[in-house]
Design an enzyme around this catalytic site. Structure first.
Site, PDB file in Angstrom:
ATOM      1  N   ASP A   1       0.991  -1.251  -0.102  1.00 40.65           N
ATOM      2  CA  ASP A   1      -0.131  -0.057   0.086  1.00 40.65           C
ATOM      3  C   ASP A   1       1.050   1.285  -0.206  1.00 40.65           C
ATOM      4  O   ASP A   1       2.144   1.091   0.016  1.00 40.65           O
ATOM      5  CB  ASP A   1      -1.010   0.016   1.269  1.00 40.65           C
ATOM      6  CG  ASP A   1      -2.172   0.543   0.852  1.00 40.65           C
ATOM      7  OD1 ASP A   1      -2.712   1.162  -0.044  1.00 40.65           O
ATOM      8  OD2 ASP A   1      -3.381   0.365   1.651  1.00 40.65           O
TER       9      ASP A   1
ATOM     10  N   ASP B   1     -10.345   2.657  -3.663  1.00 43.83           N
ATOM     11  CA  ASP B   1     -11.483   1.548  -3.308  1.00 43.83           C
ATOM     12  C   ASP B   1     -12.832   1.922  -3.870  1.00 43.83           C
ATOM     13  O   ASP B   1     -13.440   2.779  -3.906  1.00 43.83           O
ATOM     14  CB  ASP B   1     -11.308   1.388  -1.861  1.00 43.83           C
ATOM     15  CG  ASP B   1      -9.972   1.471  -0.990  1.00 43.83           C
ATOM     16  OD1 ASP B   1      -8.953   1.225  -1.863  1.00 43.83           O
ATOM     17  OD2 ASP B   1     -10.021   1.376  -0.022  1.00 43.83           O
TER      18      ASP B   1
HETATM   19  C1  GLA Z   1      -6.194   1.134   1.260  1.00 46.16           C
HETATM   20  C2  GLA Z   1      -6.250   0.439   0.060  1.00 46.16           C
HETATM   21  C3  GLA Z   1      -7.281  -0.646   0.517  1.00 46.16           C
HETATM   22  C4  GLA Z   1      -6.865  -1.447   1.599  1.00 46.16           C
HETATM   23  C5  GLA Z   1      -6.708  -0.605   2.688  1.00 46.16           C
HETATM   24  C6  GLA Z   1      -6.324  -1.111   4.093  1.00 46.16           C
HETATM   25  O1  GLA Z   1      -7.522   1.844   1.451  1.00 46.16           O
HETATM   26  O2  GLA Z   1      -6.534   0.995  -1.103  1.00 46.16           O
HETATM   27  O3  GLA Z   1      -7.324  -1.805  -0.577  1.00 46.16           O
HETATM   28  O4  GLA Z   1      -5.856  -2.350   1.602  1.00 46.16           O
HETATM   29  O5  GLA Z   1      -5.809   0.532   2.259  1.00 46.16           O
HETATM   30  O6  GLA Z   1      -6.094  -0.386   5.178  1.00 46.16           O
END
Ligand code: GLA
Length: 531
Positions: free
Chosen positions: A165, A230
């Site tokens: 990430d 997301d």
């Molecule tokens: C970000 C990523 C997600 C997930 C979260 C975890 O938002 O885009 O896919 O991995 O972090 O905290």
């Protein structure tokens, strides 16, 4: 180096020009790593999961037919670790969460014939530190300063996939291309020590155009990169505050649109449209089919995010539909391009498949009224069609003359498999221009002289790589942004890799391949296919 390229190239050219004259011999595609398929914790569990959760989901994946359909990875996203390290900097996990230890989780998954994925951040903190979603924040869940140590640890524990990430890299304004390259090198060192492959999943959400730097970053031979945020915040059943959340098809469309970068997707490098939300609250079966159709036509990683223990048989049937999965997992590994937009909210997408004359085609109606959508065969690079198969109905529709027309219901999509006679190649170039180019690295090869105003061209590159390792070349098409292409070993035979290029110069397009110091490859011919 330049001489070797020129010499071997010239010899091979003679052979391939002859082959082209015999009638466009089809050179089999090189075997490439396909987009990963699996399940991930984040969408339905946030950071609330433990050993029992993983076991239950893995068992459900076997029971509901996903494993049999090709889904393999079970990915532990953020929440598997609360950020503790020992005095030597080694990761320490919570024994209450993982009573048998974390390596045993990977072992359990392997026993079921599955693979294991794990999460970290390129900075010092994972995203949960800043915006804890399901429970308290967990500072320290990142790998900055521990790249070699952590990736070696993941491989030693038995993991097969690592998602990295960017929250912890974003805050201090680190450069993602630099950090992810350093991580890729750490992964390669860990692979060399342990012999275990780690599929590299980059999660920078498309902020700094990862499609321009992520393919092959740090010399890695397969990876994927997120192209957007997301689709949805997690919906964790046990957390009342999340009970009024739902997923919308609009967000699914948004991530699809943001994830189309076909020039960057080839030979094992994938645009990642995000973990799927199929079957989650807010998604109807019709929306699920649209979602699966979009991910399949995009050749995207298929990482489902719903709680598999609650998935209905109808939802599982969409995820495991044989044709949809085969479209996604086609051995060319390409993305679809939009071949037309016949009206507001109406789109036609097409993806060439490895079998000659075969196309996956999506007629998409994002509007609120049913609409007739027409696609002429010529727009698909076909002279005609002998078979039109509707994937979701599982039915052959029978060919029509010159093209295909269907009425697509509102907010729905018709996914088709079409078999036809391909149009002849637009051009074949067998003569690389291997003269040293001032100011460029020795060994640069240009294929010049492919003329014609062809907007989208699917290009096959015929090559040989007799080394045991994959070679990676930088590819620049005209003055477009450069990308990278991986050329897997061919064990003495000629193979093809496929890519998408935006051409368009009537007086001659130039494809320029430059070695990056990783392996050696003999480029033999370039074929341009017309759309
Ligand atoms: C970000 C990523 C997600 C997930 C979260 C975890 O938002 O885009 O896919 O991995 O972090 O905290």
């Amino acid at each position: 180096m330049a001489n070797r390229w020129a010499r071997v190239g010239a010899l091979a050219m003679a052979l391939w020009c002859a082959a082209a004259a015999w009638g466009q011999a089809r050179v089999p595609p090189a075997p490439i790593p396909l987009p990963p398929m699996g399940w991930a914790t984040w969408n339905s569990f946030g950071n609330q999961f433990n050993e029992r959760t993983i076991q239950a989901e893995a068992q459900a994946m076997v029971r509901n037919g996903m494993r049999a359909a090709g889904y393999r990875y079970v990915h532990l996203d953020e929440g598997w670790w609360q950020g503790q390290r020992d005095a030597a900097g080694n990761i320490v996990v919570n024994r209450r969460q993982w009573p048998g230890g974390i390596a045993q989780v990977a072992q359990y998954l392997h026993h079921l014939g599955l693979k294991a994925g794990i999460y970290t951040d390129a900075g010092s903190f994972g995203c949960g530190t800043y915006s804890p979603d399901s429970g308290p924040g967990t500072p320290g869940t990142g790998s900055l300063g521990h790249y070699d140590q952590d990736f070696l640890q993941f491989a030693r524990w038995g993991f097969d996939y690592v998602k990295v990430d960017w929250c912890g890299g974003d805050r201090p304004n680190l450069d993602p291309a630099t950090q992810y390259a350093a991580i890729a090198r750490a992964i390669r060192r860990a692979e060399a020590i342990t012999g275990r492959k780690l599929f590299f999943s980059i999660c920078e959400w498309g902020r700094q155009s990862p499609w321009t730097w992520a393919p092959g970053v740090g010399g890695i031979t397969a990876d994927m990169w997120r192209t957007s945020g997301d689709i949805s915040a997690p919906i964790v059943a046990s957390i009342p505050a999340e009970s009024n959340r739902w997923v919308s098809l609009r967000n699914v469309y948004r991530n699809f649109a943001a994830g189309i970068h076909p020039e960057a997707q080839h030979t094992g490098y994938y645009n990642d449209l995000d973990m799927m939300v199929l079957g989650m609250r807010g998604m109807s079966l019709q929306a699920d089919r649209v979602h699966m159709s979009l991910w399949a036509i995009a050749g995207a990683p298929l990482m489902e995010g719903a709680d598999l223990t609650r998935l209905t048989p109808a939802e599982a049937a969409i995820l495991t539909n044989r044709d949809a999965v085969a479209i996604d997992q086609d051995p060319l590994g390409l993305q679809a391009v939009e071949v037309s937009a016949p009206g507001p909210g109406l789109e036609v997408w097409a993806k060439p498949l490895a079998e000659s004359g075969r196309r996956a085609v999506l007629l998409l109606n994002r509007g609120n009224e049913p609409a007739a959508i027409r696609v002429p065969w010529l727009e698909l690079g076909l002279q005609n069609a002998t078979r039109v198969h509707a994937v979701w109905r599982g039915k052959n529709l029978g060919p029509q003359t010159f093209g295909f027309t269907a009425t697509v219901p509102a907010r729905d999509a018709l996914l088709l498999l079409i078999q036809g006679q391909p149009l002849p190649d637009a051009a074949t170039t067998c003569q690389p221009d291997a003269r040293p180019i001032p100011g460029e690295e020795p060994g640069t090869v240009r294929f010049a002289g492919i003329a014609g105003p062809i907007a989208h061209a699917w290009v096959s590159v015929i090559y040989r790589n007799d080394d045991p390792q994959t070679a990676i070349l930088r590819l620049q098409v005209n003055a477009n942004e450069a990308t990278k292409v991986a050329f897997p070993p061919t064990a003495g035979a000629a193979r093809s890799v496929w890519l998408e290029a935006q051409l368009g110069r009537a007086k001659g397009n130039v494809l320029r391949f430059t070695p990056l110091g990783t392996g050696h490859v003999d480029l033999q011919a370039v074929r341009i296919r017309r759309w």
